[in-house]
Enzyme design. Structure first.
Site, PDB file in Angstrom:
ATOM      1  N   MET A 100      40.665  57.540  61.594  1.00 61.40           N
ATOM      2  CA  MET A 100      39.097  56.849  62.733  1.00 61.40           C
ATOM      3  C   MET A 100      39.349  57.005  63.831  1.00 61.40           C
ATOM      4  O   MET A 100      39.051  55.795  65.132  1.00 61.40           O
ATOM      5  CB  MET A 100      38.848  55.301  62.197  1.00 61.40           C
ATOM      6  CG  MET A 100      38.548  55.523  60.145  1.00 61.40           C
ATOM      7  SD  MET A 100      37.545  53.618  60.202  1.00 61.40           S
ATOM      8  CE  MET A 100      38.459  53.014  60.588  1.00 61.40           C
ATOM      9  N   GLY A 101      40.793  57.560  64.378  1.00 66.44           N
ATOM     10  CA  GLY A 101      40.395  57.105  65.770  1.00 66.44           C
ATOM     11  C   GLY A 101      41.220  56.538  66.930  1.00 66.44           C
ATOM     12  O   GLY A 101      41.957  55.244  65.903  1.00 66.44           O
ATOM     13  N   LEU A 152      43.688  57.370  67.918  1.00 66.91           N
ATOM     14  CA  LEU A 152      45.127  57.177  67.082  1.00 66.91           C
ATOM     15  C   LEU A 152      46.050  56.650  68.236  1.00 66.91           C
ATOM     16  O   LEU A 152      46.552  57.404  69.152  1.00 66.91           O
ATOM     17  CB  LEU A 152      45.443  59.161  68.057  1.00 66.91           C
ATOM     18  CG  LEU A 152      43.558  59.740  67.220  1.00 66.91           C
ATOM     19  CD1 LEU A 152      43.770  61.077  66.899  1.00 66.91           C
ATOM     20  CD2 LEU A 152      44.603  58.764  65.398  1.00 66.91           C
ATOM     21  N   HIS A 179      50.107  57.506  63.417  1.00 65.69           N
ATOM     22  CA  HIS A 179      49.193  58.815  63.130  1.00 65.69           C
ATOM     23  C   HIS A 179      49.861  59.536  63.767  1.00 65.69           C
ATOM     24  O   HIS A 179      49.723  61.391  62.504  1.00 65.69           O
ATOM     25  CB  HIS A 179      47.625  58.538  64.210  1.00 65.69           C
ATOM     26  CG  HIS A 179      46.715  57.281  63.856  1.00 65.69           C
ATOM     27  ND1 HIS A 179      46.147  56.836  65.122  1.00 65.69           N
ATOM     28  CD2 HIS A 179      45.768  57.163  62.738  1.00 65.69           C
ATOM     29  CE1 HIS A 179      45.842  55.840  64.506  1.00 65.69           C
ATOM     30  NE2 HIS A 179      45.172  56.333  62.772  1.00 65.69           N
ATOM     31  N   GLN A 208      32.230  52.283  55.150  1.00 64.82           N
ATOM     32  CA  GLN A 208      32.796  50.888  54.982  1.00 64.82           C
ATOM     33  C   GLN A 208      33.453  50.535  55.575  1.00 64.82           C
ATOM     34  O   GLN A 208      34.372  49.095  55.390  1.00 64.82           O
ATOM     35  CB  GLN A 208      34.857  52.307  54.622  1.00 64.82           C
ATOM     36  CG  GLN A 208      35.222  52.306  55.983  1.00 64.82           C
ATOM     37  CD  GLN A 208      36.581  53.220  56.183  1.00 64.82           C
ATOM     38  OE1 GLN A 208      36.252  54.686  55.610  1.00 64.82           O
ATOM     39  NE2 GLN A 208      37.707  52.306  56.391  1.00 64.82           N
ATOM     40  N   GLY A 223      48.791  57.060  55.633  1.00 62.39           N
ATOM     41  CA  GLY A 223      50.017  55.973  55.066  1.00 62.39           C
ATOM     42  C   GLY A 223      49.559  55.043  54.528  1.00 62.39           C
ATOM     43  O   GLY A 223      49.003  54.559  54.071  1.00 62.39           O
ATOM     44  N   LYS A 256      50.694  52.135  55.416  1.00 63.30           N
ATOM     45  CA  LYS A 256      50.608  51.462  55.850  1.00 63.30           C
ATOM     46  C   LYS A 256      49.421  50.235  55.237  1.00 63.30           C
ATOM     47  O   LYS A 256      48.690  49.498  55.069  1.00 63.30           O
ATOM     48  CB  LYS A 256      50.136  51.774  57.839  1.00 63.30           C
ATOM     49  CG  LYS A 256      49.122  51.103  58.600  1.00 63.30           C
ATOM     50  CD  LYS A 256      49.601  49.461  59.080  1.00 63.30           C
ATOM     51  CE  LYS A 256      48.497  48.289  59.681  1.00 63.30           C
ATOM     52  NZ  LYS A 256      46.893  48.740  59.565  1.00 63.30           N
TER      53      LYS A 256
HETATM   54  P1  AMP Z   1      43.313  54.655  60.435  1.00 59.29           P
HETATM   55  O1  AMP Z   1      42.634  55.739  61.844  1.00 59.29           O
HETATM   56  O2  AMP Z   1      43.683  53.018  61.167  1.00 59.29           O
HETATM   57  O3  AMP Z   1      41.794  55.079  59.369  1.00 59.29           O
HETATM   58  O4  AMP Z   1      44.121  55.441  59.816  1.00 59.29           O
HETATM   59  C1  AMP Z   1      44.564  56.383  59.925  1.00 59.29           C
HETATM   60  C2  AMP Z   1      45.688  56.810  59.145  1.00 59.29           C
HETATM   61  O5  AMP Z   1      46.132  56.856  59.703  1.00 59.29           O
HETATM   62  C3  AMP Z   1      45.220  56.639  57.508  1.00 59.29           C
HETATM   63  O6  AMP Z   1      46.058  57.199  56.795  1.00 59.29           O
HETATM   64  C4  AMP Z   1      46.259  55.594  57.678  1.00 59.29           C
HETATM   65  O7  AMP Z   1      46.927  55.038  56.226  1.00 59.29           O
HETATM   66  C5  AMP Z   1      47.542  55.904  58.531  1.00 59.29           C
HETATM   67  N1  AMP Z   1      48.374  54.771  59.397  1.00 59.29           N
HETATM   68  C6  AMP Z   1      46.713  53.364  59.987  1.00 59.29           C
HETATM   69  N2  AMP Z   1      48.297  53.230  60.345  1.00 59.29           N
HETATM   70  C7  AMP Z   1      49.464  53.388  60.315  1.00 59.29           C
HETATM   71  C8  AMP Z   1      50.494  53.186  60.981  1.00 59.29           C
HETATM   72  N3  AMP Z   1      51.291  52.264  61.617  1.00 59.29           N
HETATM   73  N4  AMP Z   1      52.476  54.271  60.185  1.00 59.29           N
HETATM   74  C9  AMP Z   1      51.649  54.927  60.267  1.00 59.29           C
HETATM   75  N5  AMP Z   1      50.698  55.604  58.938  1.00 59.29           N
HETATM   76  C10 AMP Z   1      49.482  54.702  59.531  1.00 59.29           C
END
Ligand code: AMP
Length: 281
Positions: free
Chosen positions: A32-33, A35, A39, A63, A149, A151
């Site tokens: 979702m950016g 970054l 990421h 979502q 992730g 996470k």
């Molecule tokens: P988001 O932009 O937060 O929706 O995350 C996009 C992807 O990055 C998802 O697969 C998350 O699980 C992963 N992600 C977010 N934060 C982390 C982190 N601290 N370590 C590893 N992966 C992450």
């Protein structure tokens, strides 16, 4: 490899066609950016698994609940693109909402039972939105592999389930959580934290580790260990949504500790909801 920025489906398809014609193995990293290094670590993992990496950047409206942070979610496309260029990403796909949800759009993917537990209890509809957008992104991109992730551990389990249930033959790979030096899991939402909240935030990971150690030592029953963890979080200033021990694949509740297990938590600091989880072996 020169970065292509695709702002709609047609330019994404054109850029993908070039990669496919060149015989490249493709990996997708949906985001979702805003970054951060978490990421970037997914991109690195994707580059080990494929020749060309596509990163999608899309703040997915379906979502977010009506009272959630959709409008204030951080958006910083220019610096995200620069970061992805430096990371040698092949395509950034950054569409507007109507590219993915045009007028008349009405279908969604229901993520089933896994979407009703843990975060699903507190964010109704959230994981259906995630399942829908990830399914669309997987089908639009048709990568060999997609990296997510740990996470967002429940999300990873749900995406595995959806891909398997809907016969989407794309490898779903999980990547470890990247943390700040003090243990706080990196997250775009950490930017919401005040200085005071930021100082408290690493306590979430600290409590997960303390509870994990208590479970490992087998001296404390699961319920007592979780109750102690919840009390410690409250004392530090969190409002706790949940702290639970679950079976790592099915996410079934675990009343007695068995290795391996997953310890997952969601808790609020002021107006910011933080999630984190660890493996307990
Ligand atoms: P988001 O932009 O937060 O929706 O995350 C996009 C992807 O990055 C998802 O697969 C998350 O699980 C992963 N992600 C977010 N934060 C982390 C982190 N601290 N370590 C590893 N992966 C992450």
């Amino acid at each position: 490899m020169q970065l292509t920025v695709a702002r709609d489906m047609d330019s994404l398809q054109d850029a993908l066609a070039e990669l496919v014609l060149a015989g490249k193995r493709i990996a997708l990293v949906p985001t979702m950016g805003a970054l951060h290094d978490g990421h970037v670590s997914l991109v690195r993992q994707a580059q080990e698994l494929a020749d060309a990496v596509v990163v999608s950047i899309f703040v997915n409206p379906t979502q977010f609940g009506p009272n959630e942070d959709f409008t204030k979610y951080p958006r910083m496309l220019e610096s995200d693109i620069k970061k992805m260029d430096e990371a040698r990403v092949a395509i950034v796909y950054a569409p507007e909402p109507d590219d993915l949800y045009p007028v008349g759009y009405s279908t969604s993917v229901s993520a089933g039972a896994l979407a009703t537990i843990l975060c699903g209890r507190f964010r109704p509809g959230h994981f259906d939105g995630v399942a829908t957008i990830v399914t669309k992104l997987l089908l639009r991109t048709l990568p060999h592999v997609a990296v997510f992730g740990e996470k967002d551990y429940q999300q990873l389990c749900i995406i595995r389930r959806v891909a398997s249930d809907l016969d989407i033959a794309i490898d779903i790979v999980g990547a470890p959580t990247v943390r700040e030096a003090d243990g706080l899991a990196m997250s775009s939402r950490n930017a919401y934290l005040s200085e005071k909240e930021r100082a408290i935030a690493p306590k979430l990971h600290e409590v997960l580790q303390t509870v994990g150690n208590a479970l490992r030592s087998a001296s404390v029953p699961v319920k007592a260990a979780l109750d102690q963890g919840i009390a410690a979080l409250k004392k530090a200033g969190f409002e706790v949504d949940y702290l639970e021990l679950r079976e790592p694949d099915t996410l079934e509740a675990m009343e007695q500790f068995e290795s391996p297990a997953r310890l997952l938590a969601a808790a609020w600091l002021g107006k910011t909801r933080l999630i984190d989880n660890i493996e307990v072996e």
